[in-house]
Design a protein around this motif. Structure first.
Motif, PDB file in Angstrom:
ATOM      1  N   VAL A 168      -8.327  21.213 -30.853  1.00 31.40           N
ATOM      2  CA  VAL A 168      -7.154  20.914 -30.002  1.00 31.40           C
ATOM      3  C   VAL A 168      -6.055  21.785 -30.691  1.00 31.40           C
ATOM      4  O   VAL A 168      -5.235  22.133 -29.749  1.00 31.40           O
ATOM      5  CB  VAL A 168      -7.064  19.337 -30.009  1.00 31.40           C
ATOM      6  CG1 VAL A 168      -5.535  19.166 -29.559  1.00 31.40           C
ATOM      7  CG2 VAL A 168      -7.888  18.585 -29.434  1.00 31.40           C
TER       8      VAL A 168
ATOM      9  N   SER B  91     -10.258  17.470 -33.515  1.00 29.86           N
ATOM     10  CA  SER B  91      -8.846  17.545 -33.737  1.00 29.86           C
ATOM     11  C   SER B  91      -8.171  19.042 -34.228  1.00 29.86           C
ATOM     12  O   SER B  91      -7.318  19.511 -33.774  1.00 29.86           O
ATOM     13  CB  SER B  91      -8.332  16.617 -34.766  1.00 29.86           C
ATOM     14  OG  SER B  91      -7.166  16.726 -35.420  1.00 29.86           O
TER      15      SER B  91
ATOM     16  N   GLY C 273      -8.177  14.978 -39.877  1.00 26.04           N
ATOM     17  CA  GLY C 273      -8.231  16.016 -38.655  1.00 26.04           C
ATOM     18  C   GLY C 273      -7.094  16.965 -39.059  1.00 26.04           C
ATOM     19  O   GLY C 273      -6.490  17.070 -40.262  1.00 26.04           O
TER      20      GLY C 273
ATOM     21  N   LEU D 177     -10.276   0.978 -29.726  1.00 26.22           N
ATOM     22  CA  LEU D 177      -9.431   0.259 -30.682  1.00 26.22           C
ATOM     23  C   LEU D 177      -8.641  -0.962 -30.204  1.00 26.22           C
ATOM     24  O   LEU D 177      -8.336  -1.906 -30.854  1.00 26.22           O
ATOM     25  CB  LEU D 177      -8.664   1.213 -31.286  1.00 26.22           C
ATOM     26  CG  LEU D 177      -9.217   2.130 -32.308  1.00 26.22           C
ATOM     27  CD1 LEU D 177      -8.204   3.157 -32.946  1.00 26.22           C
ATOM     28  CD2 LEU D 177     -10.131   1.645 -33.335  1.00 26.22           C
ATOM     29  N   GLN D 178      -8.487  -0.894 -28.848  1.00 27.69           N
ATOM     30  CA  GLN D 178      -7.773  -2.125 -27.950  1.00 27.69           C
ATOM     31  C   GLN D 178      -8.632  -3.355 -28.151  1.00 27.69           C
ATOM     32  O   GLN D 178      -8.310  -4.310 -27.907  1.00 27.69           O
ATOM     33  CB  GLN D 178      -7.487  -1.717 -26.678  1.00 27.69           C
ATOM     34  CG  GLN D 178      -6.300  -1.039 -26.490  1.00 27.69           C
ATOM     35  CD  GLN D 178      -5.910  -0.287 -25.263  1.00 27.69           C
ATOM     36  OE1 GLN D 178      -6.813  -0.071 -24.621  1.00 27.69           O
ATOM     37  NE2 GLN D 178      -4.696   0.539 -24.929  1.00 27.69           N
TER      38      GLN D 178
ATOM     39  N   LEU E 244     -11.224   6.667 -27.971  1.00 27.93           N
ATOM     40  CA  LEU E 244     -10.954   5.771 -29.003  1.00 27.93           C
ATOM     41  C   LEU E 244      -9.704   4.719 -28.971  1.00 27.93           C
ATOM     42  O   LEU E 244      -9.779   3.641 -29.416  1.00 27.93           O
ATOM     43  CB  LEU E 244     -10.222   6.715 -30.211  1.00 27.93           C
ATOM     44  CG  LEU E 244     -11.285   7.649 -30.739  1.00 27.93           C
ATOM     45  CD1 LEU E 244     -10.689   8.364 -32.002  1.00 27.93           C
ATOM     46  CD2 LEU E 244     -12.598   7.072 -31.276  1.00 27.93           C
ATOM     47  N   THR E 245      -8.837   5.035 -28.046  1.00 26.52           N
ATOM     48  CA  THR E 245      -7.811   4.137 -27.511  1.00 26.52           C
ATOM     49  C   THR E 245      -8.541   3.037 -27.010  1.00 26.52           C
ATOM     50  O   THR E 245      -8.017   1.781 -27.517  1.00 26.52           O
ATOM     51  CB  THR E 245      -6.582   4.645 -26.680  1.00 26.52           C
ATOM     52  OG1 THR E 245      -6.240   5.911 -27.359  1.00 26.52           O
ATOM     53  CG2 THR E 245      -5.623   3.490 -26.531  1.00 26.52           C
TER      54      THR E 245
ATOM     55  N   LEU F  75     -14.868  14.069 -35.283  1.00 25.54           N
ATOM     56  CA  LEU F  75     -13.527  13.822 -34.487  1.00 25.54           C
ATOM     57  C   LEU F  75     -12.476  15.126 -35.467  1.00 25.54           C
ATOM     58  O   LEU F  75     -11.601  15.357 -34.836  1.00 25.54           O
ATOM     59  CB  LEU F  75     -13.290  12.337 -35.197  1.00 25.54           C
ATOM     60  CG  LEU F  75     -13.987  11.479 -34.351  1.00 25.54           C
ATOM     61  CD1 LEU F  75     -13.375   9.965 -34.782  1.00 25.54           C
ATOM     62  CD2 LEU F  75     -13.677  11.639 -32.735  1.00 25.54           C
ATOM     63  N   GLN F  76     -12.907  15.315 -36.949  1.00 23.84           N
ATOM     64  CA  GLN F  76     -12.189  16.421 -37.369  1.00 23.84           C
ATOM     65  C   GLN F  76     -12.301  17.764 -36.827  1.00 23.84           C
ATOM     66  O   GLN F  76     -11.255  18.303 -36.249  1.00 23.84           O
ATOM     67  CB  GLN F  76     -12.722  16.780 -38.738  1.00 23.84           C
ATOM     68  CG  GLN F  76     -11.844  17.609 -39.369  1.00 23.84           C
ATOM     69  CD  GLN F  76     -12.717  18.201 -40.858  1.00 23.84           C
ATOM     70  OE1 GLN F  76     -13.612  17.803 -41.360  1.00 23.84           O
ATOM     71  NE2 GLN F  76     -11.725  18.718 -41.526  1.00 23.84           N
TER      72      GLN F  76
ATOM     73  N   ILE G 216     -11.259  12.253 -26.114  1.00 28.01           N
ATOM     74  CA  ILE G 216     -11.595  11.510 -27.131  1.00 28.01           C
ATOM     75  C   ILE G 216     -10.561  10.305 -27.631  1.00 28.01           C
ATOM     76  O   ILE G 216     -10.489   9.343 -27.891  1.00 28.01           O
ATOM     77  CB  ILE G 216     -11.543  12.500 -28.292  1.00 28.01           C
ATOM     78  CG1 ILE G 216     -13.035  13.354 -28.117  1.00 28.01           C
ATOM     79  CG2 ILE G 216     -11.702  11.795 -29.629  1.00 28.01           C
ATOM     80  CD1 ILE G 216     -14.244  12.844 -28.453  1.00 28.01           C
ATOM     81  N   GLN G 217      -9.085  11.030 -27.191  1.00 27.31           N
ATOM     82  CA  GLN G 217      -8.108  10.081 -27.641  1.00 27.31           C
ATOM     83  C   GLN G 217      -8.138   8.758 -26.674  1.00 27.31           C
ATOM     84  O   GLN G 217      -7.923   7.781 -27.198  1.00 27.31           O
ATOM     85  CB  GLN G 217      -6.749  10.823 -27.395  1.00 27.31           C
ATOM     86  CG  GLN G 217      -5.551  10.052 -27.431  1.00 27.31           C
ATOM     87  CD  GLN G 217      -4.813   9.420 -26.390  1.00 27.31           C
ATOM     88  OE1 GLN G 217      -5.183   9.793 -25.360  1.00 27.31           O
ATOM     89  NE2 GLN G 217      -3.734   8.565 -26.869  1.00 27.31           N
TER      90      GLN G 217
ATOM     91  N   LEU H 180      -3.534  13.423 -33.692  1.00 28.34           N
ATOM     92  CA  LEU H 180      -4.699  14.193 -33.923  1.00 28.34           C
ATOM     93  C   LEU H 180      -5.412  14.920 -32.675  1.00 28.34           C
ATOM     94  O   LEU H 180      -5.999  15.931 -32.940  1.00 28.34           O
ATOM     95  CB  LEU H 180      -5.704  13.178 -34.270  1.00 28.34           C
ATOM     96  CG  LEU H 180      -5.332  12.748 -35.866  1.00 28.34           C
ATOM     97  CD1 LEU H 180      -6.530  11.469 -36.378  1.00 28.34           C
ATOM     98  CD2 LEU H 180      -5.827  13.750 -36.890  1.00 28.34           C
ATOM     99  N   PHE H 181      -5.269  14.065 -31.536  1.00 27.13           N
ATOM    100  CA  PHE H 181      -6.188  14.820 -30.369  1.00 27.13           C
ATOM    101  C   PHE H 181      -5.447  15.174 -29.111  1.00 27.13           C
ATOM    102  O   PHE H 181      -6.032  15.689 -28.325  1.00 27.13           O
ATOM    103  CB  PHE H 181      -6.996  13.522 -29.988  1.00 27.13           C
ATOM    104  CG  PHE H 181      -8.068  13.035 -31.070  1.00 27.13           C
ATOM    105  CD1 PHE H 181      -9.118  13.988 -31.649  1.00 27.13           C
ATOM    106  CD2 PHE H 181      -7.941  11.870 -31.390  1.00 27.13           C
ATOM    107  CE1 PHE H 181      -9.788  13.520 -32.572  1.00 27.13           C
ATOM    108  CE2 PHE H 181      -8.588  11.480 -32.618  1.00 27.13           C
ATOM    109  CZ  PHE H 181      -9.784  12.361 -33.127  1.00 27.13           C
TER     110      PHE H 181
ATOM    111  N   SER I 182      -7.917   4.432 -37.586  1.00 27.47           N
ATOM    112  CA  SER I 182      -7.105   5.751 -37.311  1.00 27.47           C
ATOM    113  C   SER I 182      -6.432   6.173 -38.854  1.00 27.47           C
ATOM    114  O   SER I 182      -6.724   7.554 -38.871  1.00 27.47           O
ATOM    115  CB  SER I 182      -5.919   5.548 -36.400  1.00 27.47           C
ATOM    116  OG  SER I 182      -5.258   4.335 -37.154  1.00 27.47           O
TER     117      SER I 182
ATOM    118  N   GLY J 235     -10.227  16.793 -26.359  1.00 26.26           N
ATOM    119  CA  GLY J 235      -9.050  16.058 -27.265  1.00 26.26           C
ATOM    120  C   GLY J 235      -8.528  14.851 -26.331  1.00 26.26           C
ATOM    121  O   GLY J 235      -8.618  13.580 -27.222  1.00 26.26           O
ATOM    122  N   GLN J 236      -8.190  14.928 -25.209  1.00 27.86           N
ATOM    123  CA  GLN J 236      -7.674  13.945 -24.603  1.00 27.86           C
ATOM    124  C   GLN J 236      -8.639  12.802 -24.173  1.00 27.86           C
ATOM    125  O   GLN J 236      -8.477  11.526 -24.289  1.00 27.86           O
ATOM    126  CB  GLN J 236      -7.189  14.480 -23.081  1.00 27.86           C
ATOM    127  CG  GLN J 236      -5.875  13.628 -22.354  1.00 27.86           C
ATOM    128  CD  GLN J 236      -5.647  14.300 -21.050  1.00 27.86           C
ATOM    129  OE1 GLN J 236      -6.164  15.359 -20.948  1.00 27.86           O
ATOM    130  NE2 GLN J 236      -4.637  13.579 -20.434  1.00 27.86           N
TER     131      GLN J 236
ATOM    132  N   LEU K 169      -9.165   8.407 -40.509  1.00 28.33           N
ATOM    133  CA  LEU K 169      -9.728   9.498 -39.769  1.00 28.33           C
ATOM    134  C   LEU K 169      -9.087  10.965 -40.578  1.00 28.33           C
ATOM    135  O   LEU K 169      -8.282  10.940 -41.140  1.00 28.33           O
ATOM    136  CB  LEU K 169      -9.183   9.877 -38.498  1.00 28.33           C
ATOM    137  CG  LEU K 169      -9.751   8.614 -37.302  1.00 28.33           C
ATOM    138  CD1 LEU K 169      -9.265   8.619 -35.934  1.00 28.33           C
ATOM    139  CD2 LEU K 169     -11.250   8.803 -37.289  1.00 28.33           C
TER     140      LEU K 169
END
Lengths: 351, 479
Positions: free
Chosen positions: A132, A129, A192, A175-176, A171-172, A125-126, A167-168, B474-475, A187, A164-165, A190
């Motif tokens: 990106v 990030s 990054g 996490l929901q 993860l969203t 993830l780093q 992954i975002q 971050l992303f 979060s 990046g998108q 993390l």
């Protein structure tokens, strides 16, 4: 509990009951020591889901914590090497269950190498990030060469302008499925671009928790994430997890022994083929029997042995208290392997 | 190699036009094939020396380093600079990973390793099969200060150096008295090594000692200092527990952004705190001496010692982390009566009486396993054929040396005249003239305004960012 006695002690208190338990065995379960004796202790104390969940816990911290619980009057010794809850300890345990963060997905430690996945995903993830944001120079969160290599292979395969998108979004979506508090911990931890990430201490201050609770939450989050990714097998991060998934909770060597046994049905033959001592073959089979409830223990034991042992222990339902001496006195031809296998079978039957 | 070529490499690899004091001299000596002992003050870029030499010579650079956390920092920094062929061989690696690092030695450019790991037969064997361009002893003063009674494998470095083919050797330290320098070249069996010694004096660091009456007063004074003096600050402690406790107390009583840093933290937490500090997200770091060896932050304005350091050499090294940008900075040592006892207690941890030494030799002769810290140290001497008398003499002389160093430290603490002069005398260096920007004479207030070190308004602690926003930052580009 007195101030400063430590949250580790509080978590450890949750592992005890009013029946005596061996703290050293529980320690070995937490460390993930895969000896038959540790695994059997895990089975009889219903703590196998914790196997390997606290890999690096130092013995000295564990012992200090249990000593503290004894001196606080929450645990007591009734026989050497055993500890059990006092009445006050049982009440304290109940209170802690209501206030401490309790893990809900640690059984996934048996489904994947969670520790390795946590380290690899943190670096992955780093890397994403920083990429990106077109950063090529940054300090990597881990200097472990193996993890760096793993992540490099993964990144080469998945690198794209939309990663990046993706992954975002991924993860969203994950996490929901979690509480806001857990999502904040995930979060915030993390690392990054322009975001070193918060330490457990910092998150604990922010969320009014103890640092060890944040550690437990993070482990639990990794486990939940592993479970979630298994349901989303086409996502980029599922690809990072895939090589770390375990086909079975059993070690690969023991599993191989078991497969050979299935094919030949002959322990001596397996020992010869695998170039192992017969005692090692038996240990492997006991490991499989403990961790794989479908293991055909009855078939191996044969009806006659089952009948002998059932008769011997029919009066005592507490399986963990059965003693091998009893078997030796009554049936000298039955050795320890058969006794232990029978105990394991009965534990699974009782579950 | 031509001067021009060395400068070209500096420009190409690091983007600099000029070397910092001492760097070029050491590099050119090494490239001329001379072993070098370099004593260069903190902040002069000692690691650049071996990195640059390593990039010019074929083969592996082996760096002997005392601490795992320091090795990890150095590996991360080389990674940051784009150097991928670098690894640390530490006791934290599992067996398989260690084996894999050893297999990859021929492809590696830099290997960081402790003396204890270097002596492992497998490691030695692998290194014997590898071309070594340069052996670096980082923090070389450890040979003299840690060797005899704490890390005896430091005493074997000379023999180990021979075992790996006696490669070109660079010994690096920020502070070393003549006696320590002598110990280093003797132990490493390089009596003819070129010595490049620069002054330890850092004129932009104002030196102060504050005498307080009690522990409570000390806390209060600490709080005043971190609030009054320009930030960021480092506060050094001699115990992990105090580090945590005071960090927590400062956090709850000042609204400054404070973190604790010590060897008890996980590698991940150490990484995060270092990166937050580098990024200016922390005002105060409460730390044990492990913090800072690998940190390259130029604008640290204050270093406070809450506890006494073990000796003046360590003190100079630790305060040297302030003011690397050349701007004024402040070093304050807080002293309460009896603080020296804490140093004595730490010194006693590595002491051993003749009776204990005798008893441990019997343990060794009876082939019993070494279990205590002391036995582990003494084991080294028994396996190397020392007698009880020799070891006793060695330990007594080390304790006497430590007591003498404490006495010198207390001379600095209690000095009524120029403190810098006391410090320079310890290193046998001439003292510069005393000025109002040099140090605090007894009874004088701290000239914060004159030094331009008065704090500006504290930044408030960052508000909690919603998790969705963190993910977006971050992303997602341009978020």
């Amino acid at each position: 509990m007195k101030e400063g006695a430590g949250l580790l002690a509080e978590y450890l208190l949750l592992l005890f009951t009013t029946a005596p338990r061996r703290p050293k065995a529980l320690f070995n379960v937490l460390r993930g020591k895969r000896t038959v004796s540790t695994l059997f202790a895990g089975l009889t104390t219903d703590s196998l889901s914790l196997l390997g969940s606290c890999h690096g816990i130092p013995l000295v911290s564990f012992e200090r914590a249990t000593e503290q619980l004894v001196s606080d009057g929450w645990l007591k010794t009734t026989q050497p090497g055993y500890l059990q809850l006092t009445i006050a300890g049982a009440a304290a345990q109940q209170r802690l269950k209501d206030t401490l963060y309790l893990p809900t997905a640690w059984e996934n430690y048996q489904a994947a190498d969670v520790r390795q996945f946590t380290a690899a995903s943190q670096l992955a993830l780093q890397v994403v990030s920083e990429a990106v944001h077109q950063q090529r120079r940054y300090y990597p969160i881990t200097t472990d060469r193996h993890i760096q290599w793993q992540v490099k292979q993964w990144f080469r395969q998945w690198q794209s302008p939309t990663l990046g998108q993706q992954i975002q979004q991924e993860l969203t979506a994950f996490l929901q499925t979690q509480t806001t508090e857990l999502a904040t911990v995930f979060s915030g931890s993390l690392t990054g671009f322009n975001f070193p990430g918060q330490t457990e201490q910092q998150l604990a201050t922010q969320l009014d928790r103890q640092p060890l609770e944040i550690v437990v939450m993070r482990k639990d989050l990794s486990c939940h994430w592993v479970a979630w990714l298994k349901q989303q097998p086409t996502t980029p991060l599922a690809a990072l997890l895939r090589p770390l998934l375990k086909v079975t909770p059993v070690s690969s060597s023991a599993w191989q022994t078991y497969q050979d046994y299935r094919a030949s049905q002959n322990l001596t033959l397996v020992a010869q083929r695998r170039k192992l001592k017969l005692s090692t073959v038996r240990e492997h089979l006991l490991e499989v029997a403990i961790l794989w409830p479908e293991f055909p223990a009855a078939e191996l034991l044969t009806p006659i042995r089952i009948q002998q042992l059932t008769g011997l222990f029919s009066e005592n339902p507490r399986i963990e208290t059965w003693r091998f001496d009893t078997v030796q006195a009554a049936f000298p031809e039955i050795d320890f392997f058969w006794f232990r296998l029978y105990q394991i079978m009965r534990c699974h039957d009782a579950a | 190699m031509q001067r021009e070529a060395i400068y070209q490499r500096l420009k190409a690899k690091y983007g600099f036009d000029e070397f910092r004091p001492g760097q070029y001299e050491v590099i050119s000596d090494l490239l001329a094939g001379e072993d070098v002992l370099a004593v260069l003050p903190t902040g002069t870029g000692k690691s650049l020396i071996y990195q640059l030499v390593g990039s010019l010579l074929p083969g592996l650079v082996v760096v002997i380093s005392p601490l795992i956390s320091l090795m990890q920092d150095q590996v991360a920094r080389l990674n940051y600079q784009g150097e991928k062929q670098v690894a640390a061989l530490t006791s934290q690696l599992d067996f398989g990973t260690r084996k894999s690092v050893l297999r990859q030695l021929p492809q590696l450019k830099f290997l960081f390793i402790s003396p204890e790991m270097l002596k492992q037969p497998r490691v030695l064997a692998a290194l014997q099969q590898t071309t070594i361009s340069l052996l670096v002893i980082d923090e070389a003063h450890c040979i003299s200060t840690w060797g005899p009674d704490f890390r005896p494998d430091y005493l074997s470095l000379g023999t180990l150096k021979q075992a790996i083919g006696n490669p070109l050797t660079l010994m690096l330290t920020a502070t070393a008295t003549a006696k320590v320098r002598q110990d280093i070249v003797t132990q490493l069996q390089v009596p003819a090594a070129k010595q490049v010694v620069y002054s330890v004096n850092r004129p932009n660091i104002y030196l102060a000692v504050e005498q307080v009456a009690s522990e409570a007063d000390k806390r209060e004074r600490l709080q005043q200092l971190v609030l009054a003096v320009k930030r960021p600050s480092i506060v050094y402690f001699s115990s992990k527990r105090q580090t945590d406790l005071i960090a927590e107390w400062l956090r709850s009583t000042t609204h400054l952004r404070v973190a604790a840093y010590h060897a008890g933290l996980t590698a991940e937490n150490r990484f995060k705190i270092q990166q937050q500090f580098m990024a200016g997200e922390l005002d105060v770091i409460c730390a044990t001496s492990a913090f800072g060896m690998g940190i390259d932050k130029a604008d640290i304005r204050q270093v406070i010692h809450y506890h006494l350091p073990t000796n003046l050499a360590d003190y100079v090294q630790e305060i040297g982390r302030a003011g690397r940008d050349g701007q004024p900075a402040l070093a304050v040592l807080l002293y309460a009566p009896g603080d020296e006892q804490l140093v004595r207690n730490l010194n006693n941890l590595t002491a051993a009486s003749p009776a204990e030494i005798q008893l441990d030799q019997q343990r060794f002769q009876q082939s019993q396993v070494a279990e205590t810290d002391l036995s582990l140290v003494l084991q080294y001497y028994w396996t190397h054929g020392y007698s009880v008398e020799q070891v006793t003499t060695q330990f007594e002389s080390r304790q006497r040396a430590k007591e003498a160093e404490l006495a010198q430290l207390l001379t600095y603490v209690q000095a009524k005249t120029c403190r810098r002069a006391v410090l320079m005398a310890y290193f046998n260096e001439p003292a510069p003239d005393h000025t109002p920007r040099c140090c605090q004479l007894s009874g004088e207030p701290l000239p914060l305004a004159q030094l331009g070190l008065t704090a500006s308004k504290a930044q408030s602690q960052a508000a909690t960012i919603p998790w969705q926003q963190i993910l977006a930052q971050l992303f997602l580009q341009n978020s």
